[in-house]
Design a protein around this motif. Sequence first.
Motif, PDB file in Angstrom:
ATOM      1  N   GLY A   1       0.782  -1.201   0.000  1.00 47.33           N
ATOM      2  CA  GLY A   1       0.000   0.000   0.000  1.00 47.33           C
ATOM      3  C   GLY A   1       0.824   1.264   0.000  1.00 47.33           C
ATOM      4  N   SER A   2       2.158   1.174  -0.073  1.00 42.16           N
ATOM      5  CA  SER A   2       2.973   2.387  -0.100  1.00 42.16           C
ATOM      6  C   SER A   2       4.078   2.255  -1.141  1.00 42.16           C
ATOM      7  CB  SER A   2       3.581   2.661   1.282  1.00 42.16           C
ATOM      8  OG  SER A   2       4.418   1.599   1.668  1.00 42.16           O
ATOM      9  N   ASN A   3       4.496   3.407  -1.667  1.00 42.77           N
ATOM     10  CA  ASN A   3       5.561   3.424  -2.675  1.00 42.77           C
ATOM     11  C   ASN A   3       6.856   2.884  -2.081  1.00 42.77           C
ATOM     12  OD1 ASN A   3       3.701   4.618  -4.350  1.00 42.77           O
ATOM     13  ND2 ASN A   3       4.528   6.672  -4.117  1.00 42.77           N
ATOM     14  N   LEU A  12      16.027  -4.599  -5.198  1.00 43.22           N
ATOM     15  CA  LEU A  12      15.072  -4.430  -4.102  1.00 43.22           C
ATOM     16  C   LEU A  12      14.012  -5.508  -4.206  1.00 43.22           C
ATOM     17  CD1 LEU A  12      13.951  -2.772  -1.696  1.00 43.22           C
ATOM     18  CD2 LEU A  12      12.553  -1.548  -3.388  1.00 43.22           C
ATOM     19  N   ARG A  13      13.883  -6.302  -3.149  1.00 44.48           N
ATOM     20  CA  ARG A  13      12.819  -7.296  -3.040  1.00 44.48           C
ATOM     21  C   ARG A  13      11.594  -6.541  -2.545  1.00 44.48           C
ATOM     22  NH1 ARG A  13      15.734 -10.719  -0.546  1.00 44.48           N
ATOM     23  NH2 ARG A  13      16.162 -12.006  -2.326  1.00 44.48           N
ATOM     24  N   LEU A  14      10.559  -6.441  -3.398  1.00 41.16           N
ATOM     25  CA  LEU A  14       9.374  -5.672  -3.040  1.00 41.16           C
ATOM     26  C   LEU A  14       8.645  -6.306  -1.866  1.00 41.16           C
ATOM     27  CD1 LEU A  14       8.011  -4.775  -6.575  1.00 41.16           C
ATOM     28  CD2 LEU A  14       9.344  -3.336  -5.039  1.00 41.16           C
ATOM     29  N   THR A  15       8.105  -5.475  -0.994  1.00 42.63           N
ATOM     30  CA  THR A  15       7.360  -5.962   0.156  1.00 42.63           C
ATOM     31  C   THR A  15       5.882  -5.664  -0.037  1.00 42.63           C
ATOM     32  OG1 THR A  15       7.748  -3.906   1.357  1.00 42.63           O
ATOM     33  CG2 THR A  15       9.291  -5.712   1.750  1.00 42.63           C
ATOM     34  N   TRP A  16       5.067  -6.482   0.602  1.00 39.32           N
ATOM     35  CA  TRP A  16       3.617  -6.407   0.432  1.00 39.32           C
ATOM     36  C   TRP A  16       2.955  -6.300   1.789  1.00 39.32           C
ATOM     37  CZ3 TRP A  16       3.318  -5.827  -4.557  1.00 39.32           C
ATOM     38  CH2 TRP A  16       4.328  -6.391  -5.352  1.00 39.32           C
ATOM     39  N   GLY A  17       2.138  -5.286   1.971  1.00 38.45           N
ATOM     40  CA  GLY A  17       1.432  -5.105   3.221  1.00 38.45           C
ATOM     41  C   GLY A  17      -0.062  -5.296   3.087  1.00 38.45           C
ATOM     42  N   THR A  18      -0.538  -5.463   1.839  1.00 36.09           N
ATOM     43  CA  THR A  18      -1.978  -5.575   1.596  1.00 36.09           C
ATOM     44  C   THR A  18      -2.260  -6.820   0.779  1.00 36.09           C
ATOM     45  OG1 THR A  18      -2.166  -3.169   1.569  1.00 36.09           O
ATOM     46  CG2 THR A  18      -3.991  -4.422   0.625  1.00 36.09           C
ATOM     47  N   GLU A  19      -3.183  -7.631   1.256  1.00 33.82           N
ATOM     48  CA  GLU A  19      -3.638  -8.799   0.505  1.00 33.82           C
ATOM     49  C   GLU A  19      -5.031  -8.511  -0.046  1.00 33.82           C
ATOM     50  OE1 GLU A  19      -1.798 -12.704   2.624  1.00 33.82           O
ATOM     51  OE2 GLU A  19      -3.587 -11.849   3.509  1.00 33.82           O
ATOM     52  N   HIS A  20      -5.227  -8.851  -1.300  1.00 33.90           N
ATOM     53  CA  HIS A  20      -6.573  -8.739  -1.863  1.00 33.90           C
ATOM     54  C   HIS A  20      -7.279 -10.080  -1.811  1.00 33.90           C
ATOM     55  CE1 HIS A  20      -6.251  -4.588  -3.093  1.00 33.90           C
ATOM     56  NE2 HIS A  20      -5.003  -4.856  -3.417  1.00 33.90           N
ATOM     57  N   PHE A  21      -6.542 -11.156  -2.107  1.00 32.04           N
ATOM     58  CA  PHE A  21      -7.048 -12.523  -2.011  1.00 32.04           C
ATOM     59  C   PHE A  21      -5.894 -13.395  -1.547  1.00 32.04           C
ATOM     60  CE2 PHE A  21      -9.199 -10.475  -5.580  1.00 32.04           C
ATOM     61  CZ  PHE A  21     -10.523 -10.574  -5.183  1.00 32.04           C
ATOM     62  N   ASP A  22      -6.166 -14.372  -0.706  1.00 29.07           N
ATOM     63  CA  ASP A  22      -5.127 -15.304  -0.287  1.00 29.07           C
ATOM     64  C   ASP A  22      -5.766 -16.654   0.007  1.00 29.07           C
ATOM     65  OD1 ASP A  22      -2.866 -16.589   0.539  1.00 29.07           O
ATOM     66  OD2 ASP A  22      -2.464 -15.297   2.241  1.00 29.07           O
ATOM     67  N   VAL A  23      -6.067 -17.372  -1.044  1.00 22.88           N
ATOM     68  CA  VAL A  23      -6.630 -18.703  -0.904  1.00 22.88           C
ATOM     69  C   VAL A  23      -5.471 -19.661  -0.646  1.00 22.88           C
ATOM     70  CG1 VAL A  23      -7.934 -20.528  -2.045  1.00 22.88           C
ATOM     71  CG2 VAL A  23      -8.523 -18.128  -2.453  1.00 22.88           C
ATOM     72  N   SER A  32       7.759 -10.001   1.755  1.00 23.78           N
ATOM     73  CA  SER A  32       8.113  -9.898   0.350  1.00 23.78           C
ATOM     74  C   SER A  32       7.869 -11.205  -0.388  1.00 23.78           C
ATOM     75  CB  SER A  32       9.597  -9.532   0.218  1.00 23.78           C
ATOM     76  OG  SER A  32      10.400 -10.548   0.788  1.00 23.78           O
ATOM     77  N   THR A  33       7.432 -12.234   0.302  1.00 21.38           N
ATOM     78  CA  THR A  33       7.493 -13.591  -0.213  1.00 21.38           C
ATOM     79  C   THR A  33       6.129 -14.257  -0.331  1.00 21.38           C
ATOM     80  OG1 THR A  33       9.677 -13.800   0.785  1.00 21.38           O
ATOM     81  CG2 THR A  33       8.559 -15.832   0.244  1.00 21.38           C
ATOM     82  N   GLY A 104       7.211 -25.191   0.984  1.00 18.65           N
ATOM     83  CA  GLY A 104       8.356 -24.416   1.463  1.00 18.65           C
ATOM     84  C   GLY A 104       9.052 -23.611   0.383  1.00 18.65           C
ATOM     85  N   ASP A 105       8.826 -23.925  -0.901  1.00 15.82           N
ATOM     86  CA  ASP A 105       9.379 -23.070  -1.950  1.00 15.82           C
ATOM     87  C   ASP A 105       8.795 -21.676  -1.790  1.00 15.82           C
ATOM     88  OD1 ASP A 105      11.005 -24.943  -3.215  1.00 15.82           O
ATOM     89  OD2 ASP A 105       9.511 -25.471  -4.733  1.00 15.82           O
ATOM     90  N   TYR A 106       9.610 -20.659  -2.080  1.00 18.77           N
ATOM     91  CA  TYR A 106       9.097 -19.300  -1.955  1.00 18.77           C
ATOM     92  C   TYR A 106       9.562 -18.449  -3.137  1.00 18.77           C
ATOM     93  CZ  TYR A 106      13.713 -18.222   0.032  1.00 18.77           C
ATOM     94  OH  TYR A 106      15.057 -18.087   0.242  1.00 18.77           O
ATOM     95  N   TYR A 107       8.751 -17.454  -3.455  1.00 12.11           N
ATOM     96  CA  TYR A 107       8.959 -16.601  -4.620  1.00 12.11           C
ATOM     97  C   TYR A 107       8.928 -15.135  -4.205  1.00 12.11           C
ATOM     98  CZ  TYR A 107       7.927 -20.937  -7.025  1.00 12.11           C
ATOM     99  OH  TYR A 107       7.961 -22.240  -7.457  1.00 12.11           O
ATOM    100  N   ASP A 108       9.810 -14.342  -4.815  1.00  9.57           N
ATOM    101  CA  ASP A 108       9.885 -12.908  -4.558  1.00  9.57           C
ATOM    102  C   ASP A 108       9.838 -12.156  -5.882  1.00  9.57           C
ATOM    103  OD1 ASP A 108      10.574 -12.888  -1.629  1.00  9.57           O
ATOM    104  OD2 ASP A 108      12.270 -14.042  -2.366  1.00  9.57           O
ATOM    105  N   LEU A 109       9.306 -10.942  -5.843  1.00  9.92           N
ATOM    106  CA  LEU A 109       9.329 -10.034  -6.979  1.00  9.92           C
ATOM    107  C   LEU A 109      10.412  -9.001  -6.690  1.00  9.92           C
ATOM    108  CD1 LEU A 109       7.880  -9.510  -9.677  1.00  9.92           C
ATOM    109  CD2 LEU A 109       6.394  -7.913  -8.449  1.00  9.92           C
TER     110      LEU A 109
END
Length: 138
Positions: A1-3, A12-23, A32-33, A104-109
């Motif tokens: 939710g912030s620049n 820079l590994r982008l971080t995420w503070g807002t979820e829209h859907f998380d099934v 970030s993951t 346990g695999d994880y992905y980052d943008l």
Amino acid sequence: GSNQDVTSGSALRLTWGTEHFDVGGLHTGSSSTIVVVDPGFYLLIGQVEWANLVGATGTNTPYTTTIHKNNSGTFEIAETIGIVGITNIGLKQSVSGMDMAVVGDYYDLVVTQLSGTTQTVTCTAGRLNTQFLAVKLF
């Protein structure tokens, strides 16, 4: 939710503070993951919006968006766009790929840029200008 500011020459590994859907609980807040909790074949999609880009005159200035797996380079899908002699434009980059994942695999943008100055990735809550998602296909 912030620049998020991206220093020239640094990833820079982008971080995420807002979820829209998380099934399936693939994301936890302020992370970030995307972490796989159910093994399978996944489609991963990342979109990044850069604000007010700077490109040096006569010089290719690359802006890169990449999906990383397990921070090891075993799964990397990247898009690089070179900006030459253009300033103050917005740019969206989209990357996508499919991968077989185990628990346990994880992905980052991850983003990088070489403009010589700090640049901004636009992240506005509710606008979906920068986003990262995983969809289990089977």
